[in-house]
Scaffold this active site. Structure first.
Site, PDB file in Angstrom:
ATOM      1  N   ALA A  17       7.363   8.248  -0.515  1.00  0.00           N
ATOM      2  CA  ALA A  17       7.445   9.193   0.601  1.00  0.00           C
ATOM      3  C   ALA A  17       8.703   8.981   1.441  1.00  0.00           C
ATOM      4  O   ALA A  17       9.502   8.067   1.201  1.00  0.00           O
ATOM      5  CB  ALA A  17       6.195   9.070   1.467  1.00  0.00           C
ATOM      6  N   HIS A  18       8.861   9.824   2.447  1.00  0.00           N
ATOM      7  CA  HIS A  18      10.058   9.820   3.289  1.00  0.00           C
ATOM      8  C   HIS A  18      10.232   8.500   4.041  1.00  0.00           C
ATOM      9  O   HIS A  18       9.269   7.879   4.470  1.00  0.00           O
ATOM     10  CB  HIS A  18      10.012  10.975   4.294  1.00  0.00           C
ATOM     11  N   ASN A  19      11.488   8.076   4.131  1.00  0.00           N
ATOM     12  CA  ASN A  19      11.903   6.896   4.900  1.00  0.00           C
ATOM     13  C   ASN A  19      11.355   5.577   4.368  1.00  0.00           C
ATOM     14  O   ASN A  19      11.418   4.548   5.056  1.00  0.00           O
ATOM     15  CB  ASN A  19      11.536   7.050   6.381  1.00  0.00           C
ATOM     16  N   SER A  62       7.650   5.544   5.513  1.00  0.00           N
ATOM     17  CA  SER A  62       8.194   4.457   6.333  1.00  0.00           C
ATOM     18  C   SER A  62       7.670   3.075   5.961  1.00  0.00           C
ATOM     19  O   SER A  62       7.874   2.111   6.713  1.00  0.00           O
ATOM     20  CB  SER A  62       7.944   4.718   7.826  1.00  0.00           C
TER      21      SER A  62
END
Length: 355
Positions: A243-245, A263
């Protein structure tokens, strides 16, 4: 494509092994495979004692074995310090010899005028390379690959057919992207307001450092801000969601059907076995191993081995599994003890009443 063959002498020389007495150095070997699949004319290797039965049954003509192996077999035994590593050193030499490929841009590819493609790179049929892209020397952009604007592909990379690199993706050198992987798709982020979900803009990018490999149908989402970052030497299997980051440290192994939420941060040499789930914003320390179908719901200190849905330390998880398996017998014992206790109470009551 022609099939490559090697003589026994060439194999021994390549791996630094001595030919045993009586072996024919001119013997030709045409293939390399596993102990159980090998046929006459092929080479295989033996390293783990648990495969001894397979070694004794193999049909291979040549076997790489550990230096201290002293069993007498019908095959030609080449003794080396590390058979698996020696096997890997010659395995590719038995691959079919591919026809010469002309480097350059295929006439059907669409390459923007502002894209910079090294003359030694290969842009295959129907690939799309958008504005501002840079492709390094000896890199291959496969058929039907999409490379979004301002992306960077280093040297000696291979992006296999039908993969997609969305805008701003950065690949280091020697990166491998398998077919149908999507690098840099929008992250899964929404804000709930007025009875509906509103998509959050994701304006960051994805960065894959040198020697990273990404499996087929894996997805790595762009960051909302900054970057989603996969560091040097990490290998990601098929059907993985990052997923993102997310930040994944160097030389990690992320196995099939694993999902890593936004994250999360992984240290170096982390192994996530198949179908592992990682919640968002946790930190997983260096050399942590999470067993298949495990879950990580809180920070995991370096060096731990985790098992189970709640990411329990492996030693405790094995004890819990052992207790769980004994539950039926334990239930029978408890029922028997309860009956004996009930009988004892009746005896005590009878004795008390007789006084």
């Amino acid at each position: 494509m022609a099939v490559q063959t090697l003589t026994l002498h060439e194999i021994a020389h390549a791996i630094g092994a001595e030919l045993p007495s009586g072996a024919d150095p001119a013997m030709r070997i045409f293939g390399a495979t596993s102990l159980d699949q090998a046929e006459s004319g092929q080479i295989t290797f033996y390293e783990d004692p648990k495969h001894l039965r397979a070694l004794r049954a193999t049909k291979a003509d040549v076997v790489l074995v550990p230096s201290g192996f002293n069993e007498v077999l019908a095959q030609v035994l080449l003794r080396v310090a590390a058979p698996a590593a020696a096997f890997d050193a010659i395995f590719d030499r038995f691959a079919p010899v591919a026809a010469h490929r002309t480097r350059g841009i295929h006439p059907s590819a669409i390459v923007h005028d502002t894209a910079e493609v090294d003359p030694a790179a290969d842009i295959e049929a129907y690939a799309v390379v958008e504005a501002g892209v840079r492709v390094g020397a000896r890199s291959v952009v496969g058929a039907h690959v999409f490379v979004g604007r301002n992306s960077r592909i280093g040297e000696d990379c291979h992006v296999h057919p039908q993969a997609a690199l969305r805008e701003g993706t950065i690949l280091g050198d020697r990166v491998v992207i398998q077919s149908n992987a999507v690098i840099g798709g929008d992250g899964f982020g929404f804000r709930f307001a007025e009875g509906r979900h509103h998509r959050l803009a994701h304006r960051g990018h994805v960065q894959l450092d040198d020697d990273v490999e990404v499996g087929a149908c894996t997805t790595i989402d762009r960051a909302r801000f900054g970057r989603t970052w996969i560091q040097t030497g990490t290998k990601i299997d098929n059907l993985v969601q990052v997923a993102h980051n997310v930040i994944i440290g160097p030389h990690c192994l992320i196995i099939a059907q694993t999902g890593i939420s936004g994250s999360a941060r992984l240290g170096k040499y982390v192994t996530l076995a198949g179908q592992v789930g990682v919640v968002g914003h946790v930190e997983i320390g260096d050399q942590v191993v999470v067993a298949a179908k495990g879950g990580v719901s809180k920070d995991a200190p370096a060096g731990q081995q985790l098992m189970g849905t709640y990411g329990i330390v492996a030693k405790e998880a094995r004890e819990l599994v052992a207790h769980y398996r004994r539950l039926p017998k334990t239930a029978v014992r408890i029922k028997k003890l309860e009956q004996e206790l009930d009988d004892l109470r009746k005896i005590v009551a009878t004795l008390s009443a007789s006084k």
